[in-house]
Design an enzyme around this catalytic site. Structure first.
Site, PDB file in Angstrom:
ATOM      1  CB  SER A 393      -9.422   3.953   8.463  1.00  0.00           C
ATOM      2  OG  SER A 393     -10.353   3.141   9.169  1.00  0.00           O
ATOM      3  CG  ASP A 394      -6.572   4.399  14.644  1.00  0.00           C
ATOM      4  OD1 ASP A 394      -7.021   3.361  15.165  1.00  0.00           O
ATOM      5  OD2 ASP A 394      -5.672   5.074  15.159  1.00  0.00           O
ATOM      6  CB  THR A 395     -10.827   1.756  15.688  1.00  0.00           C
ATOM      7  OG1 THR A 395      -9.970   0.632  15.542  1.00  0.00           O
ATOM      8  CG2 THR A 395     -12.224   1.286  16.063  1.00  0.00           C
ATOM      9  N   PRO A 397     -13.150   6.366  12.133  1.00  0.00           N
ATOM     10  CG  PRO A 397     -11.824   6.367  10.216  1.00  0.00           C
ATOM     11  CD  PRO A 397     -12.147   5.556  11.431  1.00  0.00           C
TER      12      PRO A 397
END
Length: 682
Positions: A393-395, A397
């Protein structure tokens, strides 16, 4: 009798030949099983079958996961069986790691005297109680920076993002100390240290994007690499950077962006390879193979290609880090176009893929952020595109950008993200909430195991179970060495694009008096006028400090929006005057003297404010150096670069653009300079 004796001799020859073959096979097998170098700080070495192995779990015997002769799959299965649930959930988190006083050090000079490295690593937890991106209270506290020892030994964290910018030997020494802590843990599982790009000259060095100038070799920005149109040199860049990263103990990259720059206002354009899907796919292919090799190995840097399924088509160019920019739109129905670079990354074997924050609008998919979107991550990425690696995941969520699932509890968000396919959660250092999600029965331990298998396999293939340590003394001689920088210097020159040379002002004539100014609004300075007066003049040009005395004015404009995280939700403008350029000053200089105007295109800026009839000589840069630029202006290097995106002709063209379409497919009259445009000297 003769016949019988002949048959017997034949059998003897066959048996003798078989014996020789068996001996050769045995020798070959033994040759293939060679003792790797084992890096050890505290655990004991085991001697088995004339080989040595690390007793990582300190039980005095050789476990399968400690046996480097076995396949990665066999070792993963054994280690998975030995891990507790608490160890597994900690293993699924990646957070920023604190490096003490080294965090703000830069380049090769002016370093802080104290590196921040010690045998007792920092025990500092930094709790964020509000969400920077929405300015709203978080549903629960989340750690943005984990105290190293506590994170490793108590929270079972094994993935960290290093954002500190300091010299190579400092990073190497610090990384070794981090690994030494991990070695003392129950199972001795090493740490995987990750970073954003460290090898580019960029304008926006916001956290999560790029570190800007470092002690590593300095190459053009990603757009500049694309402008070169040199795929062999692109591969060489990646191979070079990988050597530097491995030398300091950074073994994974949060990079590169396979996103397409189809919305000219999008704040992350600088990190892309431009608007064209085929060009970006070729670039991504070379870069993945350059950093990783044909398959992961002890000399690889594993890559996390981002941001699936392509973050370029943001509504009005706003960024999905923020609640006001969470909508991703496809007015031309070109989602498949944005998938091309990701397909190339998958074909090249990228180790991980990172989904974006955004919510797809008016598509066949659920209007939920991509980290929570099973249709995007499982049906599209895994089933249709065949990706088998890690989904990272991106930072933030779960706690900070839960777009489309804001009404779910934290446990329900974890549940939905895991069901969608996420394996590694970025921006979280406290495993409590994920552990509770499993304990509440919302997610099975079997589903957790699926992610752990992928995460462990990457680390075994990288060889860090055998030796996570690096040679501190060698780090500075490897990172940014002259041989590496010489090749980077070629790239810096090849990235420059000559767009217009109507009066053949360029190349600059010998002995001409030139006023050369770089116009840059920078933090901490109230003077944007940087006059270039080289200490060593290698260009047969007379540099002067006043435009009035000049035969020629060279003005290099460095527009900037103030950084991605300076956004406040207002309308985004691409005009130079709205991006820290005094257009009246530029026009006045142009009116008084023959002029060459250079523009650093970290975005496709609208230049109509200065293109008013007498902008006859124009060049484009994408992160380069003054020396490289002077080599091009003087004719020492004939420009070869080509535009990685189109330059809109007007503000109206920007406002009416199709967010998912490249400039080359916009309406006629959209661009003043087209994709792939660029010229050389005759």
């Amino acid at each position: 009798m003769k016949k019988g004796r002949g048959f017997s001799n034949c059998k003897k020859r066959i048996f003798f030949s078989l014996s020789i073959l068996l001996m050769l096979f045995s020798c070959q097998k033994n040759t293939d099983v060679s003792q790797p170098d084992l890096g050890v700080k505290s655990v004991q070495l085991l001697n088995v079958d004339d080989y040595q192995f690390k007793d990582l779990n300190k039980n005095g015997k050789l476990d399968k996961y400690e046996d480097w002769r076995l396949t990665a799959d066999e070792r993963v299965a054994d280690l998975l069986d030995q891990m507790t649930l608490e160890e597994k959930v900690g293993f699924m988190l990646i957070s920023t790691i604190n490096m003490g006083g080294a965090s703000n050090d830069r380049g090769r000079g002016g370093f802080a005297g104290n590196s921040g490295v010690s045998s007792d690593l920092a025990e500092e937890d930094n709790i964020n109680e509000t969400n920077f991106f929405t300015r709203q209270p978080l549903p629960a506290p989340t750690l943005s920076v984990s105290g190293t020892t506590k994170g490793i030994l108590e929270r079972n964290l094994r993935h960290f993002i290093l954002r500190a910018n300091t010299k190579a030997s400092t990073i190497a020494e610090w990384a070794n100390n981090v690994q030494a802590v991990a070695e003392t843990s129950r199972l001795g599982i090493p740490v995987l240290i990750t970073s954003n790009p460290r090898n580019h000259i960029t304008i926006d060095n916001s956290p999560g994007l790029s570190l800007g100038e470092t002690g590593f070799s300095k190459w053009p920005g990603e757009l500049g690499l694309a402008a070169m149109r040199d795929f062999e040199l692109t591969r060489e860049f990646a191979e070079t950077a990988a050597k530097e990263w491995v030398a300091v103990g950074i073994r994974k990259g949060y990079m590169y962006m396979a996103d397409l720059a189809t919305e000219p206002r999008w704040g992350r354009t600088e990190g892309t390879f431009g608007e064209d899907a085929d060009l970006a796919a070729n670039m991504i292919h070379e870069i993945v193979l350059g950093f990783q090799g044909e398959k992961l190995n002890p000399y690889s840097v594993a890559l996390t290609t981002k941001h699936f399924p392509g973050g370029g088509p943001q509504k009005d160019g706003k960024d999905a880090h923020f609640d006001w920019g969470k909508e991703q739109v496809y007015p031309s129905g070109m989602l498949d176009y944005h998938l091309k670079p990701f397909k190339a990354a998958i074909d090249a074997g990228t180790s991980a893929i990172m989904p974006y924050y955004a919510v797809p609008v008016n598509t066949e998919y659920e209007e939920a952020g991509f980290a929570f979107n099973k249709g995007i991550l499982t049906d599209l990425l895994r089933d249709q595109l065949g990706f088998k690696g890690i989904i990272n995941s991106d930072t933030g969520p779960i706690f900070m950008m839960p777009w489309g699932v804001e009404n779910l509890s934290v446990s329900q968000r974890y549940q939905k993200a895991l069901e969608a396919g996420v394996d590694l959660f970025s921006g979280v250092a406290d495993p409590t909430f994920l552990l509770e999600t499993v304990q509440e029965g919302l997610v099975s331990e079997a589903r957790i195991d699926e992610s752990i298998v992928r995460l462990l396999k990457e680390k075994f293939e990288l060889g860090i179970f055998e030796n996570p340590y690096v040679d501190v003394e060698a780090a500075d001689s490897i990172a940014g060495n002259d041989r590496f920088q010489e090749r980077a210097n070629l790239a810096l020159r090849k990235s420059i694009v000559l767009l217009r040379n109507e009066e053949t002002i360029l190349p600059v004539k010998p002995n001409m008096k030139v006023y050369f100014e770089k116009y840059l609004v920078s933090r901490g300075s109230d003077n944007p006028h940087i006059v270039i007066l080289p200490e060593t003049n290698n260009w047969d040009i007379e540099f002067i400090n006043s435009p009035e005395q000049a035969d020629l004015v060279v003005l290099w404009l460095i527009p900037g929006s103030g950084g991605l995280f300076g956004s406040g939700g207002a309308e985004i403008h691409n005009e130079l005057s709205k991006n820290n350029i005094d257009v009246e000053y530029v026009n006045q200089l142009k009116a008084n003297k023959p002029s060459v105007i250079g523009i650093n295109f970290s975005n496709p800026w609208v230049i109509s404010e200065i293109d008013n009839g007498n902008l006859n000589t124009v060049f484009a840069t994408f992160g380069t150096t003054t020396d490289a630029l002077l080599d091009v202006l003087s004719g020492k290097f004939n420009p070869t670069g080509k535009m990685p995106f189109a330059i809109p002709a007007s503000t109206e063209a920007v406002q009416n653009n199709l967010a998912d379409a490249p400039g080359s497919l916009e309406k006629e009259g959209y661009a003043i300079f087209n994709f792939n445009e660029g010229m050389g000297y005759q």
